[in-house]
Enzyme design. Structure first.
Site, short mmCIF file in Angstrom:
data_model
loop_
_atom_site.label_atom_id
_atom_site.label_comp_id
_atom_site.label_asym_id
_atom_site.label_seq_id
_atom_site.Cartn_x
_atom_site.Cartn_y
_atom_site.Cartn_z
CD GLU A 264 -2.74 -1.53 0.06
OE1 GLU A 264 -2.95 -0.35 -0.65
OE2 GLU A 264 -3.05 -2.36 -0.24
CG HIS A 267 -1.25 1.25 -4.33
ND1 HIS A 267 -1.38 1.01 -5.82
CD2 HIS A 267 -1.80 -0.28 -4.00
CE1 HIS A 267 -1.83 -0.10 -6.13
NE2 HIS A 267 -2.08 -0.95 -5.16
MG MG Z 1 -2.88 -2.95 -5.14
#
Ligand code: MG
Length: 495
Positions: A264, A267
């Protein structure tokens, strides 16, 4: 940033739309993290009404956009602005409100029914909803229009410009070569199928300290980033200056928590490094889901699961999780890279993961193309799982009911997971022409990697379509060979 007067006019009108988008993200983030469970019905209304407001307002831009399109002097940013806006407008002008409403209602109910069906491991409960959803998605594809397979219209929503020809090409290259790697890695024993470290229980508060150390290594900014907890980890962005991730603490098998955090964060790094001058515009987001996933997988696998990153995080693991002290750094490296054919996609390793995606892609393509009935899907699922991964689900919960996507109407989404892996391989290959990736990770200061990614990719936000962007950086699109080469080197070499 924007100079053309016709564009400047739309940029100003877009601000409230941007705000509604961000509000929607904030409502959803809160729903998954801190909202008391009793208010879920009202929250559903708040989210739906925010979306409707946004839809009404975006349709008011139709005339301004067609006027701006006639301008001959547009730079890349302005062209990108119109491209992204037109994609949004195109959807709402082509899909009749009745169909939109049917999709929204069926998927809202469908998600609740899917949860129950999965709990009882009974596909028959969910089946009528899947039939309706497939039918609605076929209608959606017809309204949107397509060339070639109707599934192209649905995939394009998540990955602009991708076609079944692209994905078929990528998967045919991947499947044979991954099969070979899998067979070899399972017999070589360099990486185990299972590891004793999977079974140790950890204290979530201690694991949080390890995750915080990972955030420090990834140099996540304190003022514009935060991490919370949810069952299914995700990243959301309210603006370029407010990006949030969640992670999970299941209490055992600590790598799931650690790599959710790193995934994450990958991201989040993308969202945080978008050029801040794109704020308040539709360009201040990732260009596609595949490109977004390439960033999370790059940090999770190519960096996070490397020997060098293990070297940096090992001291924190050892001091916060007492049982780790019994194992050497090399053993922890083996543990985080174990390879085992398994039934559940979200727990799959780097070698077997893409097989899970091929299965869903094949099924969806057949369902949307009308080559298969929903009734046949559970059996075809089990057969394909056996063909690709080599294991067979014993019940529906282990098989066809495991993912939330279909109940939410997200058909055409799955391929982007594999596209993300393929693109991560391409970034891994390319970045090493400019810097020594392993040495940089080993040094403990990864800032050069972030700068490289910012300059080549992140700062552009959605200015370029995924294919344009790849052509600019790599001179080609979606080449799976770099991923294959990376996996061969990591899993089959003698080092
Ligand atoms: Mg992902």
């Amino acid at each position: 940033m924007f100079r053309n007067p016709a564009i400047v006019d739309i940029v100003e009108k877009y601000r409230p739309l941007w705000a509604l988008d961000s509000m929607g993200s904030l409502l959803e983030w809160d729903m998954e993290t801190y909202m008391p469970s009793g208010s879920s019905a009202q929250r559903g209304v708040m989210i739906a009404e925010t979306q409707l407001l946004r839809q009404e307002r975006i349709l008011q831009l139709v005339d301004s956009v067609s006027k701006a399109e006639k301008s001959t002097e547009l730079d890349d940013v302005e062209k990108g602005f119109l491209r992204v806006l037109k994609r949004d407008l195109d959807y709402f002008t082509k899909i009749p409100p009745k169909l939109l409403e049917d999709i929204l209602r069926t998927t809202t109910e469908g998600t609740v029914v899917w949860r129950e069906a999965r709990k009882k491991s009974q596909f028959s409960i969910f089946k009528p909803y899947l039939e309706k959803i497939v039918d609605l998605k076929r209608q959606e594809a017809e309204k949107l229009g397509y060339t070639g397979h109707p599934y192209n219209a649905l995939m394009d929503r998540f990955e602009e410009g991708i076609t079944t020809d692209d994905v078929d090409r990528i998967f045919s290259a991947l499947s044979s070569q991954l099969k070979e790697i899998l067979t070899k890695v399972l017999s070589a024993g360099k990486f185990p199928r299972t590891h004793p470290l999977e079974d140790f229980s950890y204290n979530p508060a201690s694991m949080k300290l390890v995750n915080e150390e990972a955030l420090k290594l990834l140099q996540m900014p304190e003022a514009t980033f935060r991490m919370d907890v949810s069952t299914h980890p995700f990243t959301t962005s309210m603006s370029v200056e407010d990006v949030r991730i969640t992670t999970r603490y299941e209490g055992r098998n600590f790598k799931a928590s650690l790599f959710s955090t790193v995934h994450e964060s990958g991201h989040a790094i993308y969202e945080l490094q978008i050029d801040p001058t794109l704020n308040y515009t539709p360009l201040s987001r990732a260009t596609s889901l595949g490109v977004h996933e390439s960033q999370s997988r790059f940090w999770e696998n190519f960096v996070g699961r490397s020997r060098e990153f293990m070297g940096r995080i090992y001291p924190s693991l050892k001091s916060n999780l007492p049982f780790v002290a019994e194992y050497s750094e090399a053993e922890v490296y083996r543990y985080v890279n174990s390879v085992k054919p398994s039934l559940i996609r979200v727990d799959a390793d780097e070698v077997t993961y893409n097989f899970h995606i091929m299965l869903r892609y094949e099924l969806e393509k057949k369902l949307i193309g009308g080559e298969m009935e929903v009734t046949e899907a559970p059996l075809v699922w089990a057969d394909l799982m056996e063909k690709y991964v080599g294991v067979r689900p014993l019940n529906d919960a282990e098989g066809i009911l495991q993912d939330v996507h279909w109940s939410g109407g997200m058909i055409g989404y799955f391929a982007t997971y594999s596209l993300g892996n393929v693109l991560a391989g391409m970034f891994y290959d390319r970045i090493q022409r400019d810097l020594d990736l392993k040495a940089t990770v080993a040094s403990g200061d990864i800032s050069m990697i972030k700068v490289w990614l910012r300059e080549k990719l992140h700062k552009y936000g959605a200015i370029y379509s995924p294919k344009e962007l790849q052509t600019r950086v790599f001179g080609e699109t979606y080449n799976p060979q770099m991923l294959i080469r990376y996996l061969q080197e990591k899993y089959l070499s003698d080092q």
